[in-house]
Design an enzyme around this catalytic site. Structure first.
Site, PDB file in Angstrom:
ATOM      1  N   LYS A  82       0.917  -1.127   0.235  1.00  0.00           N
ATOM      2  CA  LYS A  82      -0.085  -0.031   0.005  1.00  0.00           C
ATOM      3  C   LYS A  82       0.860   1.351  -0.194  1.00  0.00           C
ATOM      4  CE  LYS A  82      -1.939   2.782   2.793  1.00  0.00           C
ATOM      5  NZ  LYS A  82      -1.702   3.994   1.970  1.00  0.00           N
ATOM      6  N   GLY A 122       7.008   4.738   8.417  1.00  0.00           N
ATOM      7  CA  GLY A 122       6.266   5.959   8.489  1.00  0.00           C
ATOM      8  C   GLY A 122       6.278   6.531   9.992  1.00  0.00           C
ATOM      9  N   GLU A 151       9.938   0.904  10.610  1.00  0.00           N
ATOM     10  CA  GLU A 151      10.969   1.992  10.321  1.00  0.00           C
ATOM     11  C   GLU A 151      10.200   3.254  10.631  1.00  0.00           C
ATOM     12  OE1 GLU A 151      12.835   4.869   8.981  1.00  0.00           O
ATOM     13  OE2 GLU A 151      13.053   3.825   6.877  1.00  0.00           O
ATOM     14  N   CYS A 157      13.521  10.501   7.598  1.00  0.00           N
ATOM     15  CA  CYS A 157      13.534  10.247   8.969  1.00  0.00           C
ATOM     16  C   CYS A 157      14.932   9.981   9.672  1.00  0.00           C
ATOM     17  CB  CYS A 157      13.249   8.433   9.069  1.00  0.00           C
ATOM     18  SG  CYS A 157      13.835   7.552   7.729  1.00  0.00           S
ATOM     19  N   GLU A 202      10.412  15.270  16.377  1.00  0.00           N
ATOM     20  CA  GLU A 202      10.783  15.226  14.834  1.00  0.00           C
ATOM     21  C   GLU A 202       9.626  16.145  13.934  1.00  0.00           C
ATOM     22  OE1 GLU A 202       9.331  11.832  12.385  1.00  0.00           O
ATOM     23  OE2 GLU A 202      11.329  11.799  11.695  1.00  0.00           O
TER      24      GLU A 202
HETATM   25  P1  NAI Z   1       1.902   8.139   8.363  1.00  0.00           P
HETATM   26  O1  NAI Z   1       2.639   7.258   9.381  1.00  0.00           O
HETATM   27  O2  NAI Z   1       0.255   8.631   8.646  1.00  0.00           O
HETATM   28  O3  NAI Z   1       1.835   7.565   6.768  1.00  0.00           O
HETATM   29  C1  NAI Z   1       2.883   6.484   6.504  1.00  0.00           C
HETATM   30  C2  NAI Z   1       1.760   5.414   5.916  1.00  0.00           C
HETATM   31  O4  NAI Z   1       1.087   4.858   6.756  1.00  0.00           O
HETATM   32  C3  NAI Z   1       1.063   5.834   4.697  1.00  0.00           C
HETATM   33  O5  NAI Z   1       1.079   4.712   3.611  1.00  0.00           O
HETATM   34  C4  NAI Z   1      -0.352   6.041   5.379  1.00  0.00           C
HETATM   35  O6  NAI Z   1      -1.327   5.956   4.404  1.00  0.00           O
HETATM   36  C5  NAI Z   1      -0.275   4.881   6.337  1.00  0.00           C
HETATM   37  N1  NAI Z   1      -1.176   4.860   7.389  1.00  0.00           N
HETATM   38  C6  NAI Z   1      -1.564   5.815   8.177  1.00  0.00           C
HETATM   39  N2  NAI Z   1      -2.516   5.655   9.143  1.00  0.00           N
HETATM   40  C7  NAI Z   1      -2.618   4.365   9.140  1.00  0.00           C
HETATM   41  C8  NAI Z   1      -3.274   3.273   9.884  1.00  0.00           C
HETATM   42  N3  NAI Z   1      -4.084   3.683  10.866  1.00  0.00           N
HETATM   43  N4  NAI Z   1      -3.096   2.074   9.678  1.00  0.00           N
HETATM   44  C9  NAI Z   1      -2.354   1.713   8.606  1.00  0.00           C
HETATM   45  N5  NAI Z   1      -1.692   2.363   7.705  1.00  0.00           N
HETATM   46  C10 NAI Z   1      -1.641   3.883   8.039  1.00  0.00           C
HETATM   47  O7  NAI Z   1       2.631   9.578   8.241  1.00  0.00           O
HETATM   48  P2  NAI Z   1       2.015  11.201   7.623  1.00  0.00           P
HETATM   49  O8  NAI Z   1       0.697  11.381   8.367  1.00  0.00           O
HETATM   50  O9  NAI Z   1       2.094  11.121   6.098  1.00  0.00           O
HETATM   51  O10 NAI Z   1       3.194  11.799   8.210  1.00  0.00           O
HETATM   52  C11 NAI Z   1       3.329  12.295   9.675  1.00  0.00           C
HETATM   53  C12 NAI Z   1       4.506  12.121  10.158  1.00  0.00           C
HETATM   54  O11 NAI Z   1       5.086  11.107  10.286  1.00  0.00           O
HETATM   55  C13 NAI Z   1       5.462  13.056   9.614  1.00  0.00           C
HETATM   56  O12 NAI Z   1       5.702  14.552   9.895  1.00  0.00           O
HETATM   57  C14 NAI Z   1       6.720  12.633   9.928  1.00  0.00           C
HETATM   58  O13 NAI Z   1       7.280  13.067  11.242  1.00  0.00           O
HETATM   59  C15 NAI Z   1       6.372  10.941  10.059  1.00  0.00           C
HETATM   60  N6  NAI Z   1       7.031  10.234   8.653  1.00  0.00           N
HETATM   61  C16 NAI Z   1       7.977   9.452   8.875  1.00  0.00           C
HETATM   62  C17 NAI Z   1       8.389   8.743   7.865  1.00  0.00           C
HETATM   63  C18 NAI Z   1       9.703   7.813   7.943  1.00  0.00           C
HETATM   64  O14 NAI Z   1      10.286   7.904   6.760  1.00  0.00           O
HETATM   65  N7  NAI Z   1       9.857   7.296   9.008  1.00  0.00           N
HETATM   66  C19 NAI Z   1       7.761   8.836   6.483  1.00  0.00           C
HETATM   67  C20 NAI Z   1       6.572   9.637   6.603  1.00  0.00           C
HETATM   68  C21 NAI Z   1       6.280  10.529   7.503  1.00  0.00           C
END
Ligand code: NAI
Ligand code: MG
Length: 499
Positions: free
Chosen positions: A197, A250, A272, A306, A403
């Site tokens: 996804k 994420g 991660e 990240c 972060e």
């Molecule tokens: P997020 O963690 O919500 O999104 C990442 C992935 O998780 C996306 O594919 C999203 O659709 C999915 N997702 C979201 N809610 C979910 C759920 N309840 N169950 C399963 N999958 C789910 O991140 P978001 O909202 O885009 O960004 C928020 C913050 O997260 C950023 O400001 C940053 O601090 C952090 N982040 C860290 C990343 C990394 O590389 N470790 C990458 C992206 C965001």
């Protein structure tokens, strides 16, 4: 900043963007069961770039069924060498489509086309080639036994490394293609099947990759790609009772939800997550390298990494010089749309991220931090934020602890190297760290003491398919890349035969 019309884009990309993109299930491109679609935006303008089928629980169910059938059928029967050849071919196909991927990545995510072309796309191709080699090298051990209650018996015992099965992979938007590669490469090398996804902000390059997966000749159902929102498609995948493992990249917040969702069938989980990585410049560093190094540690990918070097610790006697140098660098960065060849930093990925980063800038200012460069969003359309260097911070400020995931670094002086390690480690995260010094024993001593999954010495943001990457503490579970990642996708079977 000037709008880029699709006519200026590679014609293959323009036609890819024209029609609504479908999802890949069981080797076929299909609409969502609900018939719904969702828009993906160009973050440099805020305008709709393309529409994409919106997956949800019903689509995830179909994709998991297809993945299960493929796992138990053709894929399981294929020899490791054949599997490896397909994975290698996928790497080569990515190379043959560098331009299309670079455009899609730049348009969907906002990153400069030049960066996507030089880093994201070739790294993804290399990852597949590196992992292709592992398909034939997943060996177990032979184990001599000394069973005390069968003293005269002889046994032949060995271990097998078997694939965990059907894997759900949920990836973010900061390196859309590369994150797909980091996830798919090891899953395929170990013989798992996948439901991927992509992030709702950036689904396009994963869907393009799906076309190449079919072209390479992977059996139907081995890779299924279901775009959709996290709360719906992502949550359904994480909770699915017939998924054996979830790999997630994420936010730490969603990482916790994934862990909870996995309790139903106790599926395996690798994570991660976030970071707030310390980057340390000692007074004996080569400042001509450390200053631009510290700047690119935070500003690369607009700080949406990240592992971004977001806490800059500088030894007091060179603090002013380093901060001035990094601030100078920040002020000179050319901010603009990713497709503009002069652009060095594009927009943030979404309005949500722009707002999130700006609320940190406001919180920093309210708590007394000063901006040595930047400090605001860029007005006008698109989700741009100025490259920012904050000083006069305190350890308890939100901008120091949390972060930000944007182009914002906090710079802090230190005088006693002995107090530095506890300060550098004073964070819930432990993803990466940087050390800049000419003193090699100091560098390696620090590397030993820093609680982080990656330590870069006199460099930063160096990635290689062979080098494991992942977090200590709340930055995650398990490692990506290298041979370490294969542990995420295999389970050990012990076989014991009396002979
Ligand atoms: P997020 O963690 O919500 O999104 C990442 C992935 O998780 C996306 O594919 C999203 O659709 C999915 N997702 C979201 N809610 C979910 C759920 N309840 N169950 C399963 N999958 C789910 O991140 P978001 O909202 O885009 O960004 C928020 C913050 O997260 C950023 O400001 C940053 O601090 C952090 N982040 C860290 C990343 C990394 O590389 N470790 C990458 C992206 C965001
Ligand atoms: Mg979210």
């Amino acid at each position: 900043m000037g709008t880029i019309s699709l006519a200026q884009v590679d014609p293959r990309v323009a036609s890819f963007l024209e029609k609504p993109r479908q999802m890949l299930i069981n080797g076929k491109w299909v609409d969502a069961v609900s018939g719904k679609t969702f828009p993906t935006y160009d973050p440099s303008t805020g305008e709709v770039l393309a529409t994409v089928a919106e997956g949800d629980r019903a689509d995830i169910d179909l994709a998991v069924k297809a993945a299960r059938k493929a796992f138990e059928g053709k894929w399981r029967k294929m020899s490791p060498s054949e599997r490896g050849k397909l994975i290698w071919k996928l790497g080569d196909l990515i190379d043959a489509h560098v331009e299309e991927f670079a455009y899609l990545e730049s348009l969907d995510n906002g990153k400069p086309l030049t960066i996507a072309r030089a880093a994201d796309v070739p790294l993804a191709a290399e990852l597949f080639r590196y992992m292709a080699g592992w398909a034939t090298k997943l060996e177990g051990n032979t184990i001599p036994l000394s069973v005390p209650y069968t003293p005269s018996a002889k046994y032949l015992s060995y271990t097998l490394r078997e694939p965990v099965g059907v894997v759900g992979q949920i990836i973010p938007w900061n390196f859309p293609l590369l994150m797909a590669a980091w996830k798919l490469g090891p899953a395929l090398a170990t013989g798992c099947t996948v439901v991927l996804k992509p992030a709702e902000q950036t689904p396009l390059s994963a869907l393009k990759l799906g076309e190449l997966i079919l072209e390479a000749g992977f059996p139907e159902g081995v890779v299924n790609i279901v775009p959709g929102y996290g709360e719906t498609a992502g949550a359904a995948l994480a909770a699915h009772m017939d998924v054996d493992k979830i790999a997630f990249t994420g936010s730490t917040e969603v990482g916790r939800l994934i862990v909870n969702a996995a309790t139903g069938n106790l599926k395996r989980v690798s994570l991660e997550l976030g970071g707030k990585s310390p980057n340390v410049v000692f007074k004996d560093a080569d400042l001509d390298k450390a200053i631009p190094g510290a700047a690119s540690a935070i500003f690369f990918n607009h700080g949406q990494c990240c592992c971004a070097g977001s806490r800059l610790y500088v030894e007091k006697s060179v603090f002013d010089q380093v901060v001035e140098g990094v601030a100078d660098y920040a002020k000179k960065i050319k901010v603009g749309p990713g497709l503009d060849s002069a652009t060095e930093m594009g927009p943030l990925v979404s309005l949500e991220q722009q707002n999130r980063v700006c609320s940190y800038l406001e919180s920093g200012a309210a708590q007394g931090a000063k901006a040595a460069a930047g400090g605001h969003k860029v007005s006008g359309k698109g989700y741009f934020v100025e490259p920012t260097v904050l000083v006069d911070t305190r350890a308890d400020m939100k901008v120091v602890q949390e972060e930000i995931f944007g182009p914002v670094v906090v710079a802090m002086p230190f005088s006693d190297p002995a107090e530095l390690v506890p300060r550098a480690n004073d964070n819930v995260y432990g993803l990466a760290a940087g050390i800049w010094t000419r003193d090699i024993s100091k560098a390696h001593r620090m590397a030993d003491q820093i609680a982080a999954g990656t330590v870069w010495i006199n460099c930063y943001n160096i990635f290689d398919a062979a080098l494991p990457f992942g977090g200590y503490k709340q930055s995650g579970w398990g490692r990506e890349m290298g041979h370490e990642v294969l542990n995420n996708y295999t389970q050990t079977k012990a076989v014991c035969a009396r002979i």
